[in-house]
Design a protein around this motif. Structure first.
Motif, PDB file in Angstrom:
ATOM      1  N   GLU A  90      25.667  74.413 -19.295  1.00 34.06           N
ATOM      2  CA  GLU A  90      24.607  75.248 -18.738  1.00 34.06           C
ATOM      3  C   GLU A  90      25.119  76.275 -17.743  1.00 34.06           C
ATOM      4  OE1 GLU A  90      21.372  72.982 -17.167  1.00 34.06           O
ATOM      5  OE2 GLU A  90      21.459  71.543 -18.819  1.00 34.06           O
ATOM      6  N   HIS A  91      26.154  75.909 -17.010  1.00 31.50           N
ATOM      7  CA  HIS A  91      26.685  76.791 -15.974  1.00 31.50           C
ATOM      8  C   HIS A  91      28.112  77.183 -16.332  1.00 31.50           C
ATOM      9  CE1 HIS A  91      23.648  74.149 -14.097  1.00 31.50           C
ATOM     10  NE2 HIS A  91      23.249  75.283 -13.540  1.00 31.50           N
ATOM     11  N   PRO A  92      28.426  78.464 -16.246  1.00 25.67           N
ATOM     12  CA  PRO A  92      29.797  78.881 -16.562  1.00 25.67           C
ATOM     13  C   PRO A  92      30.778  78.414 -15.483  1.00 25.67           C
ATOM     14  CG  PRO A  92      28.516  80.734 -15.741  1.00 25.67           C
ATOM     15  CD  PRO A  92      27.565  79.577 -15.869  1.00 25.67           C
ATOM     16  N   VAL A  93      31.889  77.875 -15.931  1.00 24.22           N
ATOM     17  CA  VAL A  93      32.935  77.403 -15.022  1.00 24.22           C
ATOM     18  C   VAL A  93      34.240  78.092 -15.421  1.00 24.22           C
ATOM     19  CG1 VAL A  93      34.248  75.395 -14.246  1.00 24.22           C
ATOM     20  CG2 VAL A  93      31.821  75.157 -14.751  1.00 24.22           C
ATOM     21  N   PRO A  94      34.909  78.753 -14.482  1.00 23.51           N
ATOM     22  CA  PRO A  94      36.194  79.384 -14.796  1.00 23.51           C
ATOM     23  C   PRO A  94      37.301  78.318 -14.889  1.00 23.51           C
ATOM     24  CG  PRO A  94      35.654  79.737 -12.490  1.00 23.51           C
ATOM     25  CD  PRO A  94      34.493  79.008 -13.105  1.00 23.51           C
ATOM     26  N   VAL A  95      37.354  77.626 -16.018  1.00 20.88           N
ATOM     27  CA  VAL A  95      38.238  76.466 -16.177  1.00 20.88           C
ATOM     28  C   VAL A  95      39.703  76.841 -15.969  1.00 20.88           C
ATOM     29  CG1 VAL A  95      39.050  74.709 -17.802  1.00 20.88           C
ATOM     30  CG2 VAL A  95      36.619  75.259 -17.679  1.00 20.88           C
ATOM     31  N   ASP A  96      40.178  77.897 -16.625  1.00 24.48           N
ATOM     32  CA  ASP A  96      41.593  78.257 -16.525  1.00 24.48           C
ATOM     33  C   ASP A  96      41.984  78.644 -15.102  1.00 24.48           C
ATOM     34  OD1 ASP A  96      42.074  77.715 -19.190  1.00 24.48           O
ATOM     35  OD2 ASP A  96      41.651  79.768 -19.824  1.00 24.48           O
ATOM     36  N   ASP A  97      41.151  79.446 -14.434  1.00 24.73           N
ATOM     37  CA  ASP A  97      41.450  79.847 -13.058  1.00 24.73           C
ATOM     38  C   ASP A  97      41.404  78.658 -12.113  1.00 24.73           C
ATOM     39  OD1 ASP A  97      41.688  82.466 -13.913  1.00 24.73           O
ATOM     40  OD2 ASP A  97      39.637  83.001 -13.359  1.00 24.73           O
ATOM     41  N   THR A  98      40.417  77.792 -12.283  1.00 26.03           N
ATOM     42  CA  THR A  98      40.299  76.607 -11.437  1.00 26.03           C
ATOM     43  C   THR A  98      41.500  75.696 -11.628  1.00 26.03           C
ATOM     44  OG1 THR A  98      37.885  76.726 -11.550  1.00 26.03           O
ATOM     45  CG2 THR A  98      38.832  74.628 -10.878  1.00 26.03           C
ATOM     46  N   ALA A  99      41.886  75.479 -12.887  1.00 21.57           N
ATOM     47  CA  ALA A  99      43.039  74.622 -13.174  1.00 21.57           C
ATOM     48  C   ALA A  99      44.324  75.210 -12.585  1.00 21.57           C
ATOM     49  CB  ALA A  99      43.190  74.417 -14.674  1.00 21.57           C
ATOM     50  N   ALA A 100      44.496  76.524 -12.695  1.00 23.21           N
ATOM     51  CA  ALA A 100      45.704  77.165 -12.157  1.00 23.21           C
ATOM     52  C   ALA A 100      45.793  76.983 -10.643  1.00 23.21           C
ATOM     53  CB  ALA A 100      45.716  78.645 -12.517  1.00 23.21           C
ATOM     54  N   ILE A 101      44.670  77.110  -9.959  1.00 20.65           N
ATOM     55  CA  ILE A 101      44.674  76.927  -8.504  1.00 20.65           C
ATOM     56  C   ILE A 101      44.952  75.477  -8.147  1.00 20.65           C
ATOM     57  CG2 ILE A 101      43.201  76.980  -6.442  1.00 20.65           C
ATOM     58  CD1 ILE A 101      41.910  79.543  -7.688  1.00 20.65           C
ATOM     59  N   LEU A 102      44.364  74.534  -8.879  1.00 25.49           N
ATOM     60  CA  LEU A 102      44.624  73.118  -8.599  1.00 25.49           C
ATOM     61  C   LEU A 102      46.089  72.761  -8.835  1.00 25.49           C
ATOM     62  CD1 LEU A 102      41.448  71.340  -9.983  1.00 25.49           C
ATOM     63  CD2 LEU A 102      42.098  71.674  -7.606  1.00 25.49           C
ATOM     64  N   VAL A 103      46.689  73.327  -9.873  1.00 25.63           N
ATOM     65  CA  VAL A 103      48.112  73.079 -10.124  1.00 25.63           C
ATOM     66  C   VAL A 103      48.945  73.611  -8.964  1.00 25.63           C
ATOM     67  CG1 VAL A 103      50.069  73.732 -11.602  1.00 25.63           C
ATOM     68  CG2 VAL A 103      47.931  72.938 -12.626  1.00 25.63           C
ATOM     69  N   ARG A 104      48.596  74.793  -8.464  1.00 25.21           N
ATOM     70  CA  ARG A 104      49.317  75.337  -7.295  1.00 25.21           C
ATOM     71  C   ARG A 104      49.146  74.442  -6.078  1.00 25.21           C
ATOM     72  NH1 ARG A 104      47.714  81.514  -7.288  1.00 25.21           N
ATOM     73  NH2 ARG A 104      45.831  80.438  -7.826  1.00 25.21           N
TER      74      ARG A 104
END
Length: 106
Positions: free
Chosen positions: A19-33
Motif C-alpha cells: 500500500e505504501h511505497p518503500v525505497p527498498v534499495d536506498d534503505t538497504a544501501a544505507i543500512l549496509v553502510r
C-alpha cells in the motif's frame, strides 16, 4: 560475504505492505553502510548473524534467504523474530526499527 542481498530482503520483507511505497534499495544501501561503520566486534557479529540467517533459510526452506520469494522471506523473518536466542531476535528488530527510520527519512 556480500550482505546487501540479505539486507535488501530483510527490508523488503519487513517494510513493504503493498500500500505504501518503500525505497527498498536506498534503505538497504544505507543500512549496509551503517553496519559497515559499526565498531569492529559489532560489525563482525552483525555480519555473522546475517550470514547465518541467509543459510538458515536454505536448511528450513530449500533456498538461501537472498534467493527466496517474498512469502518465504517473511516466514523466515517471523521465525527469527520469535527465536529464543536473543541475538537472532535483536538482529530482526535492528533491521525493523532502523529500516523504518531510514525509509521515513528518505
Amino acid at each position: 560475504m556480500h550482505i546487501e542481498p540479505v539486507v535488501r530482503g530483510l527490508v523488503s520483507g519487513l517494510l513493504t505492505d503493498g500500500e505504501h511505497p518503500v525505497p527498498v534499495d536506498d534503505t538497504a544501501a544505507i543500512l549496509v553502510r551503517k553496519i559497515d561503520n559499526m565498531p569492529g566486534l559489532m560489525r563482525f557479529g552483525m555480519r555473522v548473524l546475517l550470514w547465518v540467517f541467509d543459510w538458515y533459510s536454505l536448511v528450513r526452506g530449500g533456498r538461501r534467504f537472498r534467493g527466496s520469494s517474498l512469502t518465504k522471506q517473511r516466514k523466515r523473518i517471523e521465525e527469527w523474530s520469535r527465536m529464543p536466542i536473543g541475538p537472532c531476535r535483536d538482529m530482526i528488530e535492528f533491521h525493523r526499527k532502523m529500516g523504518v527510520f531510514v525509509a521515513l527519512s528518505l
